[in-house]
Motif scaffolding. Sequence first.
Motif, PDB file in Angstrom:
ATOM      1  N   GLU A 394       0.827  -1.219   0.000  1.00  0.00           N
ATOM      2  CA  GLU A 394       0.000   0.000   0.000  1.00  0.00           C
ATOM      3  C   GLU A 394       0.851   1.253   0.000  1.00  0.00           C
ATOM      4  OE1 GLU A 394      -2.889  -0.012   3.065  1.00  0.00           O
ATOM      5  OE2 GLU A 394      -3.827  -1.879   2.404  1.00  0.00           O
ATOM      6  N   ALA A 395       1.992   1.200   0.662  1.00  0.00           N
ATOM      7  CA  ALA A 395       2.843   2.393   0.761  1.00  0.00           C
ATOM      8  C   ALA A 395       3.310   2.865  -0.609  1.00  0.00           C
ATOM      9  CB  ALA A 395       4.040   2.103   1.657  1.00  0.00           C
ATOM     10  N   ASP A 396       3.685   1.922  -1.462  1.00  0.00           N
ATOM     11  CA  ASP A 396       4.182   2.286  -2.789  1.00  0.00           C
ATOM     12  C   ASP A 396       3.149   2.085  -3.887  1.00  0.00           C
ATOM     13  OD1 ASP A 396       6.658   2.976  -1.770  1.00  0.00           O
ATOM     14  OD2 ASP A 396       7.473   0.945  -2.037  1.00  0.00           O
ATOM     15  N   ALA A 397       1.929   1.644  -3.495  1.00  0.00           N
ATOM     16  CA  ALA A 397       0.867   1.383  -4.470  1.00  0.00           C
ATOM     17  C   ALA A 397       1.379   0.475  -5.591  1.00  0.00           C
ATOM     18  CB  ALA A 397       0.324   2.699  -5.058  1.00  0.00           C
ATOM     19  N   ALA A 398       1.880  -0.671  -5.154  1.00  0.00           N
ATOM     20  CA  ALA A 398       2.449  -1.605  -6.137  1.00  0.00           C
ATOM     21  C   ALA A 398       2.153  -3.043  -5.718  1.00  0.00           C
ATOM     22  CB  ALA A 398       3.945  -1.396  -6.266  1.00  0.00           C
ATOM     23  N   TYR A 399       2.127  -3.913  -6.732  1.00  0.00           N
ATOM     24  CA  TYR A 399       1.968  -5.354  -6.477  1.00  0.00           C
ATOM     25  C   TYR A 399       3.354  -5.967  -6.253  1.00  0.00           C
ATOM     26  CZ  TYR A 399      -2.722  -4.773  -8.422  1.00  0.00           C
ATOM     27  OH  TYR A 399      -4.011  -4.358  -8.657  1.00  0.00           O
ATOM     28  N   LEU A 400       3.479  -6.775  -5.215  1.00  0.00           N
ATOM     29  CA  LEU A 400       4.685  -7.559  -4.999  1.00  0.00           C
ATOM     30  C   LEU A 400       4.375  -8.995  -5.439  1.00  0.00           C
ATOM     31  CD1 LEU A 400       5.885  -6.252  -1.513  1.00  0.00           C
ATOM     32  CD2 LEU A 400       6.779  -5.651  -3.764  1.00  0.00           C
ATOM     33  N   ILE A 401       5.000  -9.405  -6.512  1.00  0.00           N
ATOM     34  CA  ILE A 401       4.669 -10.701  -7.109  1.00  0.00           C
ATOM     35  C   ILE A 401       5.925 -11.568  -7.149  1.00  0.00           C
ATOM     36  CG2 ILE A 401       3.735 -11.878  -9.133  1.00  0.00           C
ATOM     37  CD1 ILE A 401       2.416  -9.217  -9.908  1.00  0.00           C
ATOM     38  N   THR A 402       5.858 -12.720  -6.500  1.00  0.00           N
ATOM     39  CA  THR A 402       6.956 -13.693  -6.536  1.00  0.00           C
ATOM     40  C   THR A 402       6.584 -14.790  -7.528  1.00  0.00           C
ATOM     41  OG1 THR A 402       7.519 -13.258  -4.226  1.00  0.00           O
ATOM     42  CG2 THR A 402       8.370 -15.291  -5.203  1.00  0.00           C
ATOM     43  N   VAL A 403       7.441 -14.976  -8.509  1.00  0.00           N
ATOM     44  CA  VAL A 403       7.148 -15.962  -9.551  1.00  0.00           C
ATOM     45  C   VAL A 403       8.358 -16.876  -9.727  1.00  0.00           C
ATOM     46  CG1 VAL A 403       5.630 -14.384 -10.781  1.00  0.00           C
ATOM     47  CG2 VAL A 403       8.029 -14.521 -11.425  1.00  0.00           C
ATOM     48  N   ARG A 404       8.110 -18.070 -10.289  1.00  0.00           N
ATOM     49  CA  ARG A 404       9.221 -18.891 -10.751  1.00  0.00           C
ATOM     50  C   ARG A 404       9.024 -19.055 -12.249  1.00  0.00           C
ATOM     51  NH1 ARG A 404       8.108 -24.625  -7.710  1.00  0.00           N
ATOM     52  NH2 ARG A 404       6.166 -25.208  -8.718  1.00  0.00           N
ATOM     53  N   ILE A 405      10.074 -18.741 -12.972  1.00  0.00           N
ATOM     54  CA  ILE A 405       9.943 -18.654 -14.420  1.00  0.00           C
ATOM     55  C   ILE A 405      11.261 -19.057 -15.077  1.00  0.00           C
ATOM     56  CG2 ILE A 405      10.587 -16.207 -14.455  1.00  0.00           C
ATOM     57  CD1 ILE A 405       8.581 -15.801 -16.718  1.00  0.00           C
ATOM     58  N   ASN A 406      11.157 -19.725 -16.183  1.00  0.00           N
ATOM     59  CA  ASN A 406      12.321 -20.115 -16.954  1.00  0.00           C
ATOM     60  C   ASN A 406      12.828 -18.912 -17.736  1.00  0.00           C
ATOM     61  OD1 ASN A 406      13.961 -21.199 -19.172  1.00  0.00           O
ATOM     62  ND2 ASN A 406      13.234 -23.198 -18.483  1.00  0.00           N
ATOM     63  N   ARG A 407      14.146 -18.736 -17.760  1.00  0.00           N
ATOM     64  CA  ARG A 407      14.704 -17.578 -18.462  1.00  0.00           C
ATOM     65  C   ARG A 407      14.429 -17.611 -19.961  1.00  0.00           C
ATOM     66  NH1 ARG A 407      20.589 -17.000 -15.637  1.00  0.00           N
ATOM     67  NH2 ARG A 407      19.805 -18.187 -13.871  1.00  0.00           N
ATOM     68  N   ASP A 408      14.128 -18.790 -20.478  1.00  0.00           N
ATOM     69  CA  ASP A 408      13.806 -18.893 -21.902  1.00  0.00           C
ATOM     70  C   ASP A 408      12.352 -18.522 -22.198  1.00  0.00           C
ATOM     71  OD1 ASP A 408      16.343 -19.756 -22.550  1.00  0.00           O
ATOM     72  OD2 ASP A 408      15.860 -21.869 -22.224  1.00  0.00           O
ATOM     73  N   HIS A 409      11.569 -18.298 -21.152  1.00  0.00           N
ATOM     74  CA  HIS A 409      10.157 -17.960 -21.349  1.00  0.00           C
ATOM     75  C   HIS A 409      10.065 -16.637 -22.094  1.00  0.00           C
ATOM     76  CE1 HIS A 409       5.913 -17.316 -20.618  1.00  0.00           C
ATOM     77  NE2 HIS A 409       5.837 -18.494 -20.014  1.00  0.00           N
ATOM     78  N   PRO A 410       9.196 -16.545 -23.100  1.00  0.00           N
ATOM     79  CA  PRO A 410       9.113 -15.326 -23.926  1.00  0.00           C
ATOM     80  C   PRO A 410       8.773 -14.053 -23.160  1.00  0.00           C
ATOM     81  CG  PRO A 410       7.291 -16.842 -24.405  1.00  0.00           C
ATOM     82  CD  PRO A 410       8.282 -17.601 -23.595  1.00  0.00           C
ATOM     83  N   ILE A 411       8.158 -14.172 -21.984  1.00  0.00           N
ATOM     84  CA  ILE A 411       7.792 -12.947 -21.250  1.00  0.00           C
ATOM     85  C   ILE A 411       8.864 -12.552 -20.234  1.00  0.00           C
ATOM     86  CG2 ILE A 411       5.342 -13.521 -21.478  1.00  0.00           C
ATOM     87  CD1 ILE A 411       5.340 -14.034 -18.416  1.00  0.00           C
ATOM     88  N   TYR A 412       9.937 -13.357 -20.137  1.00  0.00           N
ATOM     89  CA  TYR A 412      10.967 -13.065 -19.132  1.00  0.00           C
ATOM     90  C   TYR A 412      11.515 -11.652 -19.307  1.00  0.00           C
ATOM     91  CZ  TYR A 412      14.926 -13.879 -15.992  1.00  0.00           C
ATOM     92  OH  TYR A 412      15.819 -13.811 -14.950  1.00  0.00           O
ATOM     93  N   GLY A 413      11.828 -11.281 -20.556  1.00  0.00           N
ATOM     94  CA  GLY A 413      12.381  -9.958 -20.815  1.00  0.00           C
ATOM     95  C   GLY A 413      11.430  -8.831 -20.465  1.00  0.00           C
ATOM     96  N   LYS A 414      10.111  -9.112 -20.525  1.00  0.00           N
ATOM     97  CA  LYS A 414       9.122  -8.058 -20.225  1.00  0.00           C
ATOM     98  C   LYS A 414       8.990  -7.782 -18.731  1.00  0.00           C
ATOM     99  CE  LYS A 414       6.384  -9.051 -24.367  1.00  0.00           C
ATOM    100  NZ  LYS A 414       5.065  -9.464 -24.923  1.00  0.00           N
ATOM    101  N   VAL A 415       9.317  -8.798 -17.901  1.00  0.00           N
ATOM    102  CA  VAL A 415       9.142  -8.605 -16.457  1.00  0.00           C
ATOM    103  C   VAL A 415      10.442  -8.202 -15.763  1.00  0.00           C
ATOM    104  CG1 VAL A 415       7.235 -10.240 -16.413  1.00  0.00           C
ATOM    105  CG2 VAL A 415       9.536 -11.055 -15.869  1.00  0.00           C
ATOM    106  N   VAL A 416      11.593  -8.395 -16.432  1.00  0.00           N
ATOM    107  CA  VAL A 416      12.878  -8.062 -15.813  1.00  0.00           C
ATOM    108  C   VAL A 416      12.938  -6.611 -15.327  1.00  0.00           C
ATOM    109  CG1 VAL A 416      15.322  -7.674 -16.349  1.00  0.00           C
ATOM    110  CG2 VAL A 416      14.273  -9.863 -16.894  1.00  0.00           C
ATOM    111  N   PRO A 417      12.391  -5.625 -16.067  1.00  0.00           N
ATOM    112  CA  PRO A 417      12.448  -4.233 -15.571  1.00  0.00           C
ATOM    113  C   PRO A 417      11.777  -4.026 -14.215  1.00  0.00           C
ATOM    114  CG  PRO A 417      11.879  -4.280 -17.897  1.00  0.00           C
ATOM    115  CD  PRO A 417      11.806  -5.682 -17.424  1.00  0.00           C
ATOM    116  N   PHE A 418      10.934  -4.960 -13.810  1.00  0.00           N
ATOM    117  CA  PHE A 418      10.190  -4.786 -12.555  1.00  0.00           C
ATOM    118  C   PHE A 418      10.795  -5.609 -11.411  1.00  0.00           C
ATOM    119  CE2 PHE A 418       7.304  -4.123 -16.112  1.00  0.00           C
ATOM    120  CZ  PHE A 418       6.795  -2.866 -15.806  1.00  0.00           C
TER     121      PHE A 418
END
Length: 430
Positions: A394-418
Motif C-alpha cells: 500500500e505504501a508504494d501502491a504496487a503489487y509484490l509478485i513472486t514468480v518462478r519462471i524459466n529464463r527462456d520464457h518469452p515474457i521473461y524480458g518483459k518482467v525483468v524491468p520490474f
Amino acid sequence: MDDVIKRVETAILVGCFLDNRDAERARLSMEELHELARTAGVDVLDVVTQNRERIDPAWYLGSGKIQEIAHRARELDVDLVIFNDELSPSQTRNLDTVFDCKVIDRTQLILDIFAGRAQSREGKIQVELAQYNYLLPRLAGQGRQLSRLGGGIGTRGPGETKLESDRRHIRRRISELKQQLADIVRTRQLHRERRKKNSVYQIALVGYTNAGKSTLLNRLTSADTLQEDKLFATLDPTTRQLSLPSGMDVLLTDTVGFIQDLPTTLVAAFRSTLEGVQEADLILHVVDSHHPDLEIHMEVVERILRELKADDIPQLVVFNKADLIREGTYLPPVDDAILISALRDDDLKRLLERIESYVYASFDRITLKVPVERGDIVSLLHREGVEMEQAFDEADAAYLITVRINRDHPIYGKVVPFLLDKPEIAEESW
C-alpha cells in the motif's frame, strides 16, 4: 496353404577386420550385424571374416577368399551373403558375377529393417529417400541381380517398383521426397516453437539401440509404443506428457536408437528427426548397464550428440536394466547418473525425483514490484499461467509478485524491468 507360408531366409555374414581398427569395435560390429540379420528375420548359417591391412577396392576381401565364400554359399544353399561394410557400386557388380545368391551389405540390411518398421508418414518418407539415395549410384549392373531377387531381404521398397532403370525418374522422386520432408520439418518446427512459447519443459530419451528407451517411456507415461528385444524397435519419434511428483507436466520424447556405422544415407535422412534433441532442456541418456560393450555404446551416443551440437544440453545418464546386473558390476564414471530398472516402481519414482530436480534448477525465483497502473503485467502473468504468489504494497501502491519462471520464457524480458532485487540476486535458482 503351405505355399503362402513365408520361408525364413538363410545367410552367410562376411566381415573384414582391419589391422588398424580397434579389435573390440570390429567384434562388436560383427555381433551387431548378426543381430541385425535376426531382426530382419534371417537365419545366419555361417560367419566368415578375414584380417587385412585394407579393404580390397574390387572384391572387399581377397579374391581367393571370395571364391571360398561363394563355394560355401552354394554348399549351404543360402539365400543371402551379407557384407558388414557398405559395398561400393564396383564391388557389388564384381561380387554379383561370383555369387549365385543375393549379395547385400550392412546398409541395405538396415534400410530393409527401417522400411518394414517405419509407421509415420515422415518415417516412411525418410526411409524411401535413403533407399533412393543408396540406389541411384548403383543403377548400372543392377539388372541381373534384381531380375533374380523375387523379393525378400534387401529388396523391400524402391527396388520392387523397377524404377532403377530411369535415373531421371528417381532423381525427380528424390526431389519430391525432400520437399515433402521439408514441409513436415517446418510443421514440426512450428510445434516446437509453440512449446517453447508456452514454456513447456522438454526431455529427450536417447541411447544405443535396444537400451530400453521405449520401455522406459511406456512405464513413465503409460504410452503404448512398440518394445521388442530387437534392434530399431522404435523408428518414429514419440512424444508423451509426463507428470512429475509435484504435479508439473513436461514432455518426454523417445528417439531412434543409435548404432555403430549407421549408414550415411540414414544419418542424413533422420537428422531432421534427431534435431528434436537439440530443442530439449534435458537429455536422458539411457544405457543398457547389463551389456558388456556399454562403454562403446556410450561413446557412440556421445559422438552423435556432438555431431548434433547437443552435447552442451544438461544430461542425466540412466543406467537401465539394473535387475540384470550383478552387485558390484563396474559402471563408467560420469558427471551425473542413476542406476535403475525400468521394471521397478521404486526406481521410476527415484528417476522422476531426479528429473524434477533438473526442472526446478532451470527456473528462477524472482520477486517483481509492479506499479498498480501496470496491471497489464499482472494480466500477462495470469494469461501465461505462470505460478506466482501475490501481495500488495500500500505504501508504494504496487503489487509484490513472486514468480518462478524459466529464463527462456518469452515474457521473461518483459518482467525483468520490474525486478525488486538486483539482477545477480534474482538469478539465484530455487
